[in-house]
Design an enzyme around this catalytic site. Structure first.
Site, PDB file in Angstrom:
ATOM      1  N   ASP A   1      -9.659   3.637  -3.639  1.00  0.00           N
ATOM      2  CA  ASP A   1     -10.418   2.469  -3.199  1.00  0.00           C
ATOM      3  C   ASP A   1     -11.821   2.436  -3.793  1.00  0.00           C
ATOM      4  O   ASP A   1     -12.508   3.463  -3.884  1.00  0.00           O
ATOM      5  CB  ASP A   1     -10.539   2.453  -1.673  1.00  0.00           C
ATOM      6  CG  ASP A   1      -9.217   2.143  -0.992  1.00  0.00           C
ATOM      7  OD1 ASP A   1      -8.233   1.862  -1.703  1.00  0.00           O
ATOM      8  OD2 ASP A   1      -9.181   2.176   0.255  1.00  0.00           O
TER       9      ASP A   1
ATOM     10  N   ASP B   1       0.822  -1.211   0.000  1.00  0.00           N
ATOM     11  CA  ASP B   1       0.000   0.000   0.000  1.00  0.00           C
ATOM     12  C   ASP B   1       0.857   1.263   0.000  1.00  0.00           C
ATOM     13  O   ASP B   1       2.084   1.221  -0.065  1.00  0.00           O
ATOM     14  CB  ASP B   1      -0.938  -0.050   1.209  1.00  0.00           C
ATOM     15  CG  ASP B   1      -2.321   0.488   0.910  1.00  0.00           C
ATOM     16  OD1 ASP B   1      -2.472   1.307  -0.009  1.00  0.00           O
ATOM     17  OD2 ASP B   1      -3.281   0.082   1.611  1.00  0.00           O
TER      18      ASP B   1
END
Length: 399
Positions: A205, A150
């Protein structure tokens, strides 16, 4: 002795970094699997993950092609150990990551894990910044097969350099670990990601509503030239089975297949409905996603809120998806002979004037004639008509 062995491996990995390349032959088709984040967020533990591995088998997901079971954020202990190694939360995962990975592997699945390029993960656990080679060796010792990496807490860090460093660290372990860069598209990873990763996020996201799915599809339109075997655009994980209506789930899944996207489910596999299972395990749609040619679909036409997407396939076949963006049903009337498609990216041509194709609806598995006649029908709101075109002389499809 163990400390000496680990130190030797660590410095050997660092020394070989300059020569390290991306591990060859990984993710030649888009990765398929399951990830814990969309449904469970921080509420993960050893028992649940084992149950999910069991469900991947019993539901037919594994046999349909889903291989990677990926733990997302929050598996970690809040601190590293005395040697600065990552460690699992002892309450959530009392047997540790190696034992959990062994269980996952025993089910014929592959083991995926999460960390972050920053100093901390998005949920505040220890990140990998400054520990890349050490953490890569830890993952290899646990027999990890997939790393989702991430981009939180990365202030002042250069994305390309950070991801390249982790890629070299993984390669130096000589273990085949799929590298998934979750960089959100901020630094255009499609321009530089292919030599260092098997996939990269192209967006922020996903959320479980049609607006999010639709917005992500729009962002993929001009990225098709960057995807291919071993290096994929990743529009984020699937929300199928997490609360959208069946028609929107079906459209979502269809479009991810057309986009040659990784198919990473994010629902609770233990309690999914038959409708959800049928969508996630549709062999024909999965075959489109997993086609070995590895070409992302072309948005050929937009007409009255209906988009026509075309995906060339290995052997000269095609997948066509009519996506209805409107809030009401839309009629389609597509004349194959009047629409000669020349895709310069794949060097393929769809020309019904010189080649007859048989047409099959991939969601009903029903024959719909051939390309000798126009295709007519109605596409419901936020739904698709997805068809497979096979050269008639073949007499059969590839799935």
């Amino acid at each position: 002795m163990k400390k000496f062995t680990f130190a030797f491996l660590f410095f050997a990995a660092v020394a070989s970094a300059a020569l390290a390349q991306k591990y060859p032959g990984l993710a030649l088709t888009p990765p398929m699997g399951w990830n814990s984040w969309n449904t469970f967020k921080s509420n993960i533990n050893e028992k649940m993950i084992k149950e999910m591995a069991d469900a991947m088998v019993s539901s037919g997901m594994r046999d349909a092609g889903y291989k990677y079971l990926v733990l997302d954020d929050c598996w970690l202990s809040p601190t590293r150990d005395s040697l600065q190694n990552l460690q699992a939360d002892p309450k959530k995962f009392p047997d540790g990551m190696k034992a959990l990975g062994d269980y996952i592997h025993s089910k014929g699945l592959k083991f995926g894990i999460y960390n972050c390029a920053g100093t901390k993960t998005c949920a505040g656990y220890p990140g990998t910044r400054g520990h890349e080679y050490q953490d890569a060796l830890t993952y290899a010792s646990w027999e990890v097969d997939y790393l989702k990496y991430d981009w939180c807490n990365t202030e002042g860090i250069n994305a390309r350099e950070a991801y390249t460093t982790m890629s070299k660290a993984l390669a130096a372990t000589h273990r085949p670990i799929v590298f998934s860069m979750c960089e959100w598209g901020t630094n255009q990873p499609w321009l530089w990601g292919a030599p260092i990763a098997e996939l990269w996020r192209t967006t922020g996201d996903i959320d479980c509503h049609w607006g999010s799915v639709s917005q992500i599809i729009d962002k993929e339109v001009n990225l098709r030239q960057y995807a291919g075997p071993g290096h994929w655009n990743d529009p984020d994980m699937l929300e199928v089975g997490n609360g959208m209506p069946v028609n929107e789930d079906r459209a979502h899944f269809s479009m991810w297949a057309m986009l040659a996207a990784p198919l990473i489910a994010g629902n609770d596999l233990r309690h999914m409905s038959e409708e959800t299972r049928d969508i996630l395990t549709n062999r024909g749609v999965i075959a489109v996603d997993q086609d070995s040619l590895g070409i992302q679909a072309l948005r050929y036409e937009v007409k009255d809120s209906v988009e026509t997407w075309m995906k060339p396939l290995e052997g000269g076949d095609w997948a066509i998806c009519f996506l209805n963006r409107a809030a009401e049903p839309k009629a389609i009337d597509f004349d194959w002979k009047a629409n000669v498609v020349k895709d310069t990216l794949s060097n393929r041509e769809l020309n019904a004037n010189t080649q007859r194709y048989a047409i099959v609806d991939l969601w009903t598995n029903k024959a719909m004639g051939t390309t000798q006649k126009a295709l007519k029908g109605t596409v419901p709101s936020h739904d698709v008509l997805m068809v497979y075109l096979s050269k008639q002389k073949k007499g059969k499809r590839k799935y």
